[in-house]
Design an enzyme around this catalytic site. Structure first.
Site, mmCIF file in Angstrom:
data_model
loop_
_atom_site.group_PDB
_atom_site.id
_atom_site.type_symbol
_atom_site.label_atom_id
_atom_site.label_comp_id
_atom_site.label_asym_id
_atom_site.label_seq_id
_atom_site.Cartn_x
_atom_site.Cartn_y
_atom_site.Cartn_z
ATOM 1 C CE LYS A 11 -4.014 -2.168 2.250
ATOM 2 N NZ LYS A 11 -5.066 -2.004 3.311
ATOM 3 C CE1 TYR A 51 -9.454 -3.407 0.263
ATOM 4 C CE2 TYR A 51 -8.430 -1.484 -0.742
ATOM 5 C CZ TYR A 51 -8.335 -2.632 0.021
ATOM 6 O OH TYR A 51 -7.119 -3.015 0.559
ATOM 7 C CG PHE A 59 -13.661 1.100 6.997
ATOM 8 C CD1 PHE A 59 -13.152 0.572 5.819
ATOM 9 C CD2 PHE A 59 -14.321 0.253 7.870
ATOM 10 C CE1 PHE A 59 -13.305 -0.782 5.517
ATOM 11 C CE2 PHE A 59 -14.472 -1.099 7.579
ATOM 12 C CZ PHE A 59 -13.962 -1.615 6.388
ATOM 13 N NE ARG A 87 -6.237 -12.152 5.262
ATOM 14 C CZ ARG A 87 -6.971 -11.033 5.246
ATOM 15 N NH1 ARG A 87 -6.937 -10.203 4.203
ATOM 16 N NH2 ARG A 87 -7.719 -10.716 6.264
ATOM 17 C CB THR A 93 -7.261 -5.471 9.880
ATOM 18 O OG1 THR A 93 -7.735 -6.680 9.286
ATOM 19 C CG2 THR A 93 -7.632 -4.278 9.025
ATOM 20 N NE ARG A 104 -2.397 -5.322 7.176
ATOM 21 C CZ ARG A 104 -3.537 -5.918 6.808
ATOM 22 N NH1 ARG A 104 -4.053 -6.885 7.535
ATOM 23 N NH2 ARG A 104 -4.144 -5.527 5.684
ATOM 24 C CG ASN A 114 -3.745 -1.952 6.779
ATOM 25 O OD1 ASN A 114 -3.599 -1.634 5.605
ATOM 26 N ND2 ASN A 114 -4.771 -2.659 7.201
ATOM 27 C CG HIS A 117 -5.350 -6.241 -0.349
ATOM 28 N ND1 HIS A 117 -6.574 -6.330 0.245
ATOM 29 C CD2 HIS A 117 -5.360 -7.123 -1.385
ATOM 30 C CE1 HIS A 117 -7.305 -7.232 -0.408
ATOM 31 N NE2 HIS A 117 -6.589 -7.726 -1.410
ATOM 32 C CD GLU A 128 -8.747 -9.319 -3.618
ATOM 33 O OE1 GLU A 128 -9.600 -9.005 -2.772
ATOM 34 O OE2 GLU A 128 -7.579 -9.641 -3.311
HETATM 35 P P1 RTP Z 1 -7.077 -5.824 3.249
HETATM 36 O O1 RTP Z 1 -8.414 -6.149 2.593
HETATM 37 O O2 RTP Z 1 -6.580 -4.445 2.911
HETATM 38 O O3 RTP Z 1 -6.079 -6.903 2.999
HETATM 39 O O4 RTP Z 1 -7.266 -5.806 4.836
HETATM 40 P P2 RTP Z 1 -8.060 -6.824 5.732
HETATM 41 O O5 RTP Z 1 -8.611 -7.956 4.907
HETATM 42 O O6 RTP Z 1 -7.151 -7.182 6.874
HETATM 43 O O7 RTP Z 1 -9.242 -5.928 6.282
HETATM 44 P P3 RTP Z 1 -10.679 -5.622 5.630
HETATM 45 O O8 RTP Z 1 -11.704 -5.915 6.669
HETATM 46 O O9 RTP Z 1 -10.816 -6.294 4.298
HETATM 47 O O10 RTP Z 1 -10.635 -4.061 5.431
HETATM 48 C C1 RTP Z 1 -9.996 -3.474 4.296
HETATM 49 C C2 RTP Z 1 -9.172 -2.298 4.755
HETATM 50 O O11 RTP Z 1 -10.052 -1.290 5.254
HETATM 51 C C3 RTP Z 1 -9.432 -0.635 6.340
HETATM 52 N N1 RTP Z 1 -10.263 -0.758 7.532
HETATM 53 N N2 RTP Z 1 -10.514 0.226 8.329
HETATM 54 N N3 RTP Z 1 -11.477 1.821 10.489
HETATM 55 C C4 RTP Z 1 -11.794 0.546 10.431
HETATM 56 O O12 RTP Z 1 -12.491 0.008 11.260
HETATM 57 C C5 RTP Z 1 -11.292 -0.249 9.311
HETATM 58 N N4 RTP Z 1 -11.529 -1.526 9.108
HETATM 59 C C6 RTP Z 1 -10.877 -1.851 7.974
HETATM 60 C C7 RTP Z 1 -8.090 -1.264 6.583
HETATM 61 O O13 RTP Z 1 -7.090 -0.466 5.973
HETATM 62 C C8 RTP Z 1 -8.213 -2.605 5.898
HETATM 63 O O14 RTP Z 1 -6.962 -3.062 5.460
HETATM 64 MG MG MG Z 2 -9.750 -7.633 3.163
#
Ligand code: RTP
Ligand code: MG
Length: 141
Positions: A11, A51, A59, A87, A93, A104, A114, A117, A128
């Site tokens: 990122k 996304y 968010f 992962r 996250t 991370r 963070n 992805h 993707e």
């Molecule tokens: P990613 O998709 O980026 O790999 O991250 P992830 O699976 O660990 O988390 P995901 O739930 O898919 O959320 C995508 C991205 O959104 C941001 N986020 N912000 N403020 C919040 O509560 C929140 N929750 C998620 C994070 O940057 C996350 O990587």
């Molecule tokens: Mg995700």
């Protein structure tokens, strides 16, 4: 375990920190191989499309703003159990909750910035990967 492919994005925060190589080394050291990669500046439309699954989440706006704040490095990783392995290497996250030694924990500042992805399922990995790469842009060893 099967050989899988997964999409990884380094990122804008990690690209700005100049740690692309250090992050790729984490993947290679864990037995994953880069089979396709490129650097690009996402447009707002691309980030919103990528996304889209999160578009109703509170968010979403911040996530899209962050993902277009600078260039990203997109890559396809291949190897045994690549989706789950990626992962695990990424960590939680929220970097404050990420296990020590994860990407991370070591490179990320906040839940928005963070560092990486990674695809979270086989179906999403296919979608993707197709979002960013044509099949002739991916080369297995
Ligand atoms: P990613 O998709 O980026 O790999 O991250 P992830 O699976 O660990 O988390 P995901 O739930 O898919 O959320 C995508 C991205 O959104 C941001 N986020 N912000 N403020 C919040 O509560 C929140 N929750 C998620 C994070 O940057 C996350 O990587
Ligand atoms: Mg995700």
């Amino acid at each position: 375990m099967a050989v899988e492919r997964t999409l990884s994005i380094i990122k804008p925060d990690a690209v700005a920190k100049n740690v692309i190589g250090q992050i790729i080394s984490r993947f290679e050291d864990a037995g994953l191989s880069v089979v396709g990669a490129r650097m690009l500046q996402l447009t707002r439309e691309q980030a919103e499309g990528f996304y889209a699954v999160h578009k109703e989440r509170p968010f979403f706006g911040e996530l899209v703003d962050f993902m277009i704040s600078g260039p990203v490095f997109v890559q396809v990783l291949e190897g045994e159990d690549a989706i789950a392995k990626n992962r695990d290497l990424m960590g939680a996250t929220n970097p404050k909750e990420a296990d020590p030694g994860t990407i991370r924990a070591d490179f990320a500042e906040s839940i928005d910035a963070n560092a990486v992805h990674g695809s979270d399922s086989a179906e999403n990995a296919r979608t993707e990967i197709d979002f960013f790469f044509k099949s002739d842009e991916l080369c297995s060893r």
